[in-house]
Scaffold this motif. Structure first.
Motif, short mmCIF file in Angstrom:
data_model
loop_
_atom_site.label_atom_id
_atom_site.label_comp_id
_atom_site.label_asym_id
_atom_site.label_seq_id
_atom_site.Cartn_x
_atom_site.Cartn_y
_atom_site.Cartn_z
N GLU A 68 19.43 14.47 -5.54
CA GLU A 68 20.85 13.92 -5.96
C GLU A 68 20.55 13.33 -7.50
N LYS A 69 19.16 12.77 -7.59
CA LYS A 69 19.04 12.11 -9.03
C LYS A 69 18.22 12.76 -9.76
N CYS A 70 17.88 14.21 -9.45
CA CYS A 70 17.03 14.90 -10.57
C CYS A 70 15.88 14.13 -10.71
N LEU A 71 15.16 13.66 -9.58
CA LEU A 71 13.77 12.67 -9.89
C LEU A 71 12.69 13.29 -9.21
N ASP A 72 11.76 13.49 -9.80
CA ASP A 72 10.41 13.99 -9.09
C ASP A 72 9.47 12.43 -9.20
N CYS A 73 9.13 11.92 -7.92
CA CYS A 73 8.39 10.92 -7.77
C CYS A 73 6.97 11.10 -7.09
N SER A 74 5.98 10.41 -7.60
CA SER A 74 4.74 10.16 -6.93
C SER A 74 4.04 8.85 -6.85
N CYS A 75 3.41 8.61 -5.64
CA CYS A 75 2.72 7.22 -5.66
C CYS A 75 1.35 7.17 -5.42
N SER A 76 0.68 6.44 -6.51
CA SER A 76 -0.65 6.33 -6.39
C SER A 76 -1.33 4.98 -6.18
N ALA A 77 -2.34 4.94 -6.02
CA ALA A 77 -3.11 3.61 -5.72
C ALA A 77 -3.37 2.97 -7.01
N GLY A 78 -3.07 1.43 -6.86
CA GLY A 78 -3.36 0.85 -8.19
C GLY A 78 -4.45 -0.24 -7.59
N SER A 79 -4.43 -1.40 -8.33
CA SER A 79 -5.38 -2.42 -7.75
C SER A 79 -5.18 -2.61 -6.25
N PRO A 80 -6.20 -3.31 -5.74
CA PRO A 80 -6.27 -3.37 -4.45
C PRO A 80 -4.92 -4.20 -3.87
N GLY A 81 -4.27 -3.63 -2.84
CA GLY A 81 -3.08 -4.19 -2.18
C GLY A 81 -1.85 -3.74 -3.21
N ASP A 138 0.86 -1.27 -0.13
CA ASP A 138 0.03 -0.17 0.25
C ASP A 138 0.91 1.19 -0.01
N SER A 139 2.14 1.10 -0.29
CA SER A 139 3.01 2.38 -0.48
C SER A 139 4.14 1.94 -1.47
N CYS A 140 4.98 3.11 -1.64
CA CYS A 140 5.91 3.02 -2.79
C CYS A 140 7.34 3.16 -2.21
N THR A 141 8.19 2.48 -2.84
CA THR A 141 9.69 2.64 -2.17
C THR A 141 10.63 3.27 -3.21
N ALA A 142 11.00 4.40 -2.92
CA ALA A 142 11.69 5.23 -4.06
C ALA A 142 13.18 4.78 -4.07
N SER A 143 14.00 4.98 -5.21
CA SER A 143 15.47 4.41 -5.34
C SER A 143 16.17 4.64 -4.16
N ASN A 144 16.09 5.60 -3.37
CA ASN A 144 16.93 6.07 -2.50
C ASN A 144 16.49 5.34 -0.92
N GLY A 145 15.45 4.39 -1.21
CA GLY A 145 15.05 3.69 -0.01
C GLY A 145 14.06 4.24 0.85
N VAL A 146 13.59 5.66 0.44
CA VAL A 146 12.24 6.16 1.16
C VAL A 146 10.92 5.53 0.84
N THR A 147 10.25 5.36 1.80
CA THR A 147 8.80 4.79 1.57
C THR A 147 8.05 6.04 1.34
N ILE A 148 7.05 6.11 0.20
CA ILE A 148 6.19 6.95 -0.01
C ILE A 148 4.85 6.50 0.09
N PRO A 149 3.95 7.03 0.87
CA PRO A 149 2.52 6.68 0.93
C PRO A 149 1.90 7.07 -0.28
N VAL A 150 0.66 6.45 -0.45
CA VAL A 150 -0.24 6.74 -1.67
C VAL A 150 -0.73 8.19 -1.41
N GLY A 151 -0.71 8.78 -2.43
CA GLY A 151 -0.96 10.12 -2.75
C GLY A 151 0.13 11.19 -2.17
N ALA A 152 1.25 10.78 -2.15
CA ALA A 152 2.42 11.70 -1.74
C ALA A 152 3.48 11.64 -2.90
#
Length: 110
Positions: free
Chosen positions: A49-62, A29-43
């Motif tokens: 340091e990698k010039c990346l913008d990331c976002s985590c969204s809900a997919g299928s259940p689970g 129910d969350s995402c893990t970025a390449s730097n190891g940081v967990t991102i909750p859905v909606g964040a």
């Protein structure tokens, strides 16, 4: 026809840049970025340091889906106007278009 001139003006003014993005699915129910940081859905998360913008969204259940896009000078090909060159700001990502012979002067566009 005026829209074409408008687009050509801005391409000539700022050069050309292509964005590069990638996506990943997580069995949680969350995402893990390449730097190891967990991102909750909606964040969102910026990884400067990698010039990346990331976002985590809900997919299928689970599941969660993360999309990341490279930004700045690492986003792809950038073509400066004639007589100018591209350098990076102190953050290593943000492009700065300067006069080829004098990096202290921003490139003037006509």
């Amino acid at each position: 026809m005026n829209n074409i001139y408008f687009i050509c003006f801005f391409v000539g003014l700022f050069g050309v840049s292509y964005e590069s993005c990638f996506y990943q699915i997580f069995q949680s129910d969350s995402c893990t970025a390449s730097n190891g940081v967990t991102i909750p859905v909606g964040a969102d998360l910026r990884i400067p340091e990698k010039c990346l913008d990331c976002s985590c969204s809900a997919g299928s259940p689970g599941q969660a889906a993360m999309g990341c896009c490279v930004y700045g000078v690492h986003a792809g090909i950038m073509i400066p106007p004639k007589g100018c060159k591209i350098i990076t700001e102190a953050d290593g990502c943000t492009p700065k278009i300067v006069v080829e012979g004098d990096e202290s002067k921003l490139c003037a566009h006509k």
